[in-house]
Design a protein around this motif. Structure first.
Motif, mmCIF file in Angstrom:
data_model
loop_
_atom_site.group_PDB
_atom_site.id
_atom_site.type_symbol
_atom_site.label_atom_id
_atom_site.label_comp_id
_atom_site.label_asym_id
_atom_site.label_seq_id
_atom_site.Cartn_x
_atom_site.Cartn_y
_atom_site.Cartn_z
ATOM 1 N N ILE A 186 0.844 -1.199 0.000
ATOM 2 C CA ILE A 186 0.000 0.000 0.000
ATOM 3 C C ILE A 186 0.871 1.237 0.000
ATOM 4 C CG2 ILE A 186 -1.821 -1.244 1.230
ATOM 5 C CD1 ILE A 186 -1.084 0.323 3.728
ATOM 6 N N THR A 190 -2.825 5.611 1.460
ATOM 7 C CA THR A 190 -3.733 4.588 1.985
ATOM 8 C C THR A 190 -3.472 4.343 3.465
ATOM 9 O OG1 THR A 190 -3.876 3.513 -0.184
ATOM 10 C CG2 THR A 190 -4.522 2.202 1.734
ATOM 11 N N ALA A 212 -7.296 6.194 -2.505
ATOM 12 C CA ALA A 212 -6.798 5.851 -1.167
ATOM 13 C C ALA A 212 -7.908 5.271 -0.300
ATOM 14 C CB ALA A 212 -6.189 7.080 -0.497
ATOM 15 N N ALA A 216 -8.117 1.475 1.158
ATOM 16 C CA ALA A 216 -8.263 1.256 2.592
ATOM 17 C C ALA A 216 -9.482 0.392 2.892
ATOM 18 C CB ALA A 216 -8.369 2.592 3.319
#
Length: 245
Positions: A186, A190, A212, A216
């Protein structure tokens, strides 16, 4: 005492006979409760509308052998109407109550009750994107159950971050040495969203990019379902990022 009062969130309902319902409730002081609400499906019922999913009520119950019996119900939070009027709120609320229903009896605490009530209230008011409210709820519910994800130090060895690998099975962010081959990588944005969802930094969540927040959300979903040991069926109907409405 055979009769008791408590504040409850209605998680789900099932029809029983021609006029009754079986309710699954998350209560403030008595954990999860299963109870029968007699006659609530009749149009003449005095409190049927107060015992629908997503509603918060003050109820009086009589202790039964297998199921308690609802004797009285007074509304404390009429969130259902504002939730069901918006698809993204409705699906997110379903995922929240399904996750709450998966909690073990030991995990169904007063803190979990207040967390769910707060989440449903925020959904009903459209305070933030529905999926963000759901993601924040899931992370905090896991934390209250003792499964807080590691987001700064390596969840496996404790090496200080930042790290760029997230592995639900290992407890969150992990360092390069602990990350299995093929682990999800990631980016920084994020990771910022994940921390903001956990801490309630809504300014950071609300201004994050769609990429993002969507990334997530995928990680939160994987993490919650791994620790609950069963999939949350309602998540398949939740949009990647519900709009504020």
């Amino acid at each position: 005492m055979p009769t008791y009062r408590d504040e409850v969130v209605i998680l789900r309902t099932h029809k029983l006979g021609e006029a009754d319902r079986i309710l699954t409730l998350l209560s403030r002081r008595h954990g999860k409760v299963r109870a029968v609400a007699k006659g609530v499906r009749r149009t003449s019922s005095r409190f049927g509308a107060r015992l629908e999913p997503f509603m918060v009520a003050d109820v009086q119950l009589y202790r039964g052998r297998s199921l308690d019996i609802v004797q009285q119900a007074e509304s404390l939070g009429s969130y259902g109407a504002d939730i069901v009027a918006h698809y993204d709120r409705y699906t997110s609320a379903h995922a929240m109550v399904e996750a709450a229903d998966r909690l073990s009896e030991a995990d169904a605490t007063t803190q979990q009750y207040f967390l769910l009530v707060g989440g449903l209230r925020a959904l009903s008011r459209g305070e933030h994107a529905s999926r963000a409210i759901l993601d924040s709820y899931l992370l905090r519910a896991m934390a209250l159950s003792g499964w807080a994800p590691g987001l700064d130090e390596c969840a496996r060895c404790g090496t200080p971050g930042p790290h760029d690998a997230f592995v639900a099975q290992l407890g969150g962010m992990v360092c390069g040495a602990c990350a299995p081959t093929g682990s999800a990588r990631i980016d920084r944005s994020t990771a910022v969203v994940l921390r903001a969802l956990m801490s309630g930094d809504w300014d950071a969540v609300d201004t994050a990019t769609a990429g993002a927040t969507n990334a997530a959300s995928g990680l939160v979903s994987a993490y919650a379902q791994w620790h609950l040991e069963r999939g949350i069926r309602a998540l398949s109907h939740v949009s990647s990022r519900g709009t504020v409405s």
